[in-house]
Design a protein around this motif. Structure first.
Motif, short mmCIF file in Angstrom:
data_model
loop_
_atom_site.label_atom_id
_atom_site.label_comp_id
_atom_site.label_asym_id
_atom_site.label_seq_id
_atom_site.Cartn_x
_atom_site.Cartn_y
_atom_site.Cartn_z
N ALA A 144 -32.67 -20.29 38.45
CA ALA A 144 -33.24 -19.21 39.12
C ALA A 144 -33.90 -19.65 40.27
O ALA A 144 -33.97 -19.18 41.31
CB ALA A 144 -33.80 -18.12 38.50
N LEU A 187 -39.18 -11.68 45.19
CA LEU A 187 -38.26 -11.79 44.12
C LEU A 187 -37.12 -10.92 44.03
O LEU A 187 -36.29 -10.77 43.19
CB LEU A 187 -39.12 -11.35 42.70
N LEU A 244 -33.80 -12.63 43.60
CA LEU A 244 -33.34 -13.18 42.48
C LEU A 244 -32.93 -11.95 41.51
O LEU A 244 -32.17 -11.76 40.66
CB LEU A 244 -34.80 -13.58 41.99
N LYS A 253 -29.54 -10.88 41.98
CA LYS A 253 -28.64 -11.73 41.22
C LYS A 253 -28.55 -11.22 39.80
O LYS A 253 -27.43 -11.44 39.32
CB LYS A 253 -29.07 -13.13 41.48
N MET A 254 -29.87 -11.28 39.48
CA MET A 254 -29.82 -10.79 37.70
C MET A 254 -29.11 -9.46 37.49
O MET A 254 -28.34 -9.48 36.54
CB MET A 254 -31.24 -10.72 37.40
N LYS A 290 -45.84 -11.23 46.84
CA LYS A 290 -44.92 -11.95 46.27
C LYS A 290 -43.54 -11.19 45.66
O LYS A 290 -42.51 -11.91 45.53
CB LYS A 290 -45.41 -12.73 45.00
N ARG A 343 -27.91 -9.21 33.79
CA ARG A 343 -29.04 -9.99 33.17
C ARG A 343 -30.45 -9.26 33.13
O ARG A 343 -31.46 -9.95 33.01
CB ARG A 343 -29.28 -11.58 33.42
N ILE A 344 -30.31 -7.92 33.56
CA ILE A 344 -31.39 -7.09 33.34
C ILE A 344 -31.42 -5.96 32.69
O ILE A 344 -30.31 -5.18 32.64
CB ILE A 344 -32.06 -6.65 35.03
N LYS A 356 -31.10 -10.27 26.98
CA LYS A 356 -30.58 -9.87 28.26
C LYS A 356 -30.61 -11.14 29.17
O LYS A 356 -29.44 -11.40 29.72
CB LYS A 356 -31.48 -8.63 28.78
N THR A 357 -31.65 -11.39 29.56
CA THR A 357 -32.06 -12.38 30.90
C THR A 357 -31.05 -13.69 30.45
O THR A 357 -30.52 -14.15 31.53
CB THR A 357 -33.35 -12.85 31.27
N GLN A 358 -31.02 -14.03 29.24
CA GLN A 358 -30.20 -15.26 29.07
C GLN A 358 -29.09 -15.03 28.04
O GLN A 358 -28.83 -15.69 27.06
CB GLN A 358 -31.14 -16.37 28.28
N ARG A 359 -28.39 -13.86 28.31
CA ARG A 359 -27.40 -13.36 27.46
C ARG A 359 -26.34 -14.63 27.24
O ARG A 359 -25.68 -14.61 26.23
CB ARG A 359 -26.63 -12.40 27.79
N ASP A 388 -20.07 -16.23 33.02
CA ASP A 388 -19.92 -15.21 34.12
C ASP A 388 -21.42 -14.76 34.54
O ASP A 388 -21.71 -14.07 35.45
CB ASP A 388 -19.30 -13.80 33.81
N SER A 389 -22.27 -15.07 33.74
CA SER A 389 -23.87 -14.81 33.94
C SER A 389 -24.27 -15.97 34.84
O SER A 389 -25.60 -16.03 34.86
CB SER A 389 -24.32 -14.59 32.66
N SER A 390 -23.99 -17.08 35.12
CA SER A 390 -24.40 -18.28 36.01
C SER A 390 -24.61 -17.75 37.30
O SER A 390 -23.78 -17.17 37.91
CB SER A 390 -23.53 -19.49 36.00
N PHE A 391 -25.87 -18.31 37.96
CA PHE A 391 -26.03 -17.97 39.23
C PHE A 391 -25.26 -18.97 40.29
O PHE A 391 -25.04 -18.69 41.40
CB PHE A 391 -27.45 -18.09 39.61
N THR A 445 -25.43 -10.08 37.54
CA THR A 445 -24.69 -10.64 36.54
C THR A 445 -24.89 -9.88 35.35
O THR A 445 -25.01 -10.72 34.05
CB THR A 445 -25.17 -12.17 36.53
#
Lengths: 290, 227
Positions: free
Chosen positions: A236, B159, B162, B165-166, B155, B171-172, A13-16, A274-277, B169
């Motif tokens: 990130a 986050l 971040l 953003k995730m 902290k 990514r979560i 997921k996080t690095q799809r 498309d997943s790049s920040f 996209t």
């Protein structure tokens, strides 16, 4: 050839972007990859460094499953790659641990001989498939693009793998063939800190700042990585680095398989761009197939 | 050279016990016995990207072990800050597996329950293990959330952007997912833990000739000399 694919947890997921681009690139090259059914986390460095027998047992489960498939394992994540390779080495050199591990695996009706080969996609692309076969699929060239190839620590160390430990060159060679200019990047195997970003943030920020600084000072438009941890830290946390060090980095971070996907003319979405920040910048964007 | 010359002459019981646990761990490292060959050149320290942030340098770790100062090592920050980049291991002219030696020291500290100067690393390791046991795969969201809850709640707010953003996209993964054969994996882990515990008494039984280099196999070293 056919490979048993071990994506690992972060690629799910996080690095799809890494996962998607690996799959697409291999599809384009007509190479079959079969995901290991119901694989589990390899335990990563975190586990291996604190509980040896258990971590060997869980990473061996994956290798045992791949052994049943009769295939070599392909592991794109550097941490998985190191842990799985190291498991092989330890089991083959310390018989007591090998029998301990098999005793544990027997609980699930499994057994592992220690012979499943673990490979990294960069190794497979360069040494099994070869540059010539890849050149046939190239649709764009990377003329004018300056890249900093960042290998990170764990695909070339600690044991002898497929490239030099201090100065690996396979990615340099690959992208030079694609027309890119590979800038002088002496920090190509310097550590990004990995999980230190969570536990010792200050130290990790400094390491990543130095990496970005080095790439930018040498004129790189983009940093190309092979590891999800390096990728995440550099991408990130770039904002945070800018905050802390009063810098203004905006360096796009791409997986080597994504850049290769661009060369093959694959669609932006298919290779997870498309997943790049961070905005890809004019040079990369002009090459991307939408 | 006689063995006694290479181990400290006076030694407290704590020291002897620590050495014994540590050397048992070293035995499980391929080529671990090369720790004997250290020439104190400091290449490890010079190659380490985080040595500047350590309280004891990697070279000093081996010097302190030789000097019978295991307790000082156990209390150090060094063993917890190592990022496992293996630069030291790659460059050591004596072929010492320094990263693995640091793992062995970490395990010794955990087994003997030393309070760490950097407890957050242990917190992370324990949560990582808990996470893996619960699902079979790592669910990063849960891990990070629990980690900051335990170490530094403030902290977590840092986050949020971040996290956004995730999320944007895709990514979560909001919810963790168990692997299908989770039961089977748990059985493997349980068995492996039992095996690890089964070996513990061997490490606990103190024997004087077990605390020096002899314990990690003089014979083996002789055999490997050619490599």
């Amino acid at each position: 050839m056919k490979y048993a694919y071990y994506p690992g947890c972060s690629l799910e997921k996080t690095q799809r972007g890494y996962d998607e681009s690996v799959r697409e690139v291999f599809r384009t090259l007509d190479q079959e990859i079969v995901e290991i059914e119901d694989w589990n986390c390899c335990g990563a460095t975190v586990y291996m460094s604190v509980k040896e027998t258990v971590s060997l047992a869980i990473s061996s489960r994956n290798l045992a499953l791949a052994e049943q498939m009769g295939l070599q394992v392909m592991a794109p994540c550097s941490s998985c790659f190191t842990v799985l390779s190291k498991t092989n080495r330890i089991l083959n050199e310390i018989p007591k641990l090998h029998s301990d591990v098999n005793e544990a695996l027997a609980e699930a009706g499994l057994n592992y001989t220690g012979k499943t080969k673990v490979r990294h996609p960069l190794d497979i692309l360069m040494n099994d498939i070869g540059i010539e076969a890849m050149q046939k699929k190239m649709k764009h060239n990377l003329n004018g693009l300056k890249i900093a190839p960042y290998y990170g620590c764990q695909i070339v160390r600690p044991d002898k793998t497929f490239d030099d430990k201090e100065n690996p060159i396979l990615m340099d060679r690959l992208f030079r063939k694609c027309g890119a200019e590979v800038v002088y990047f002496p920090m190509k195997v310097r550590c990004c800190g990995g999980m230190l970003m969570t536990t010792f943030e200050e130290t990790a920020l400094k390491l990543n700042k130095e990496l970005l600084e080095c790439a930018v000072a040498n004129g790189a438009d983009v940093i190309v990585t092979t590891c999800p941890l390096c990728h995440f830290n550099l991408e990130a946390y770039q904002d945070k680095i800018n905050d802390v060090y009063k810098t203004n980095f905006s360096v796009p971070i791409l997986y080597f398989t994504q850049l290769l996907g661009i060369v093959f003319g694959l669609q932006q979405k298919a290779i997870g761009l498309d997943s790049s920040f961070i905005p890809l910048g004019d040079k990369v964007t002009s090459l991307v197939t939408v | 050279m006689a063995e006694s010359l290479r181990t400290p002459f006076f030694m407290s019981k704590t020291e002897a016990e620590l050495r014994q646990v540590f050397l048992e761990q070293v035995k499980q490292i391929p080529a671990g016995e090369r720790i004997k060959r250290c020439i104190q050149c400091g290449t490890c320290t010079g190659s380490c990207p985080v040595s500047y942030a350590m309280d004891i340098s990697p070279r000093e770790l081996i010097a302190l072990f030789r000097a019978g100062e295991m307790e000082t090592i156990m209390k150090s920050r060094t063993i917890w800050i190592c990022a496992s980049c293996y630069s030291c291991t790659t460059r050591c002219p004596s072929g010492i597996k320094i990263t693995d030696i640091i793992y062995a020291l970490k395990r010794t500290a955990m087994e003997k329950q030393y309070k760490s100067k950097s407890p957050q690393v242990q917190v992370l390791a324990n949560l990582f293990i808990e996470n893996l046991m619960a699902y079979g795969r790592l669910h990063e969201g849960t891990l990070i959330r629990k980690y900051y809850m335990k170490t530094n709640v403030a902290k977590m707010f840092g986050l949020i952007s971040l996290g956004r953003k995730m999320f944007a996209t895709k990514r979560i993964a909001i919810f963790p997912k168990k692997i299908k054969q989770h039961e089977a994996l748990s059985r493997i882990i349980k068995k492996a833990q039992e095996i690890e515990i089964r070996h513990t008494p061997e490490r606990m039984e103190y024997s004087p000739d077990y605390v020096g280099y002899k314990a990690i196999g003089e014979m083996e070293l002789e055999q490997r000399k050619g490599n």
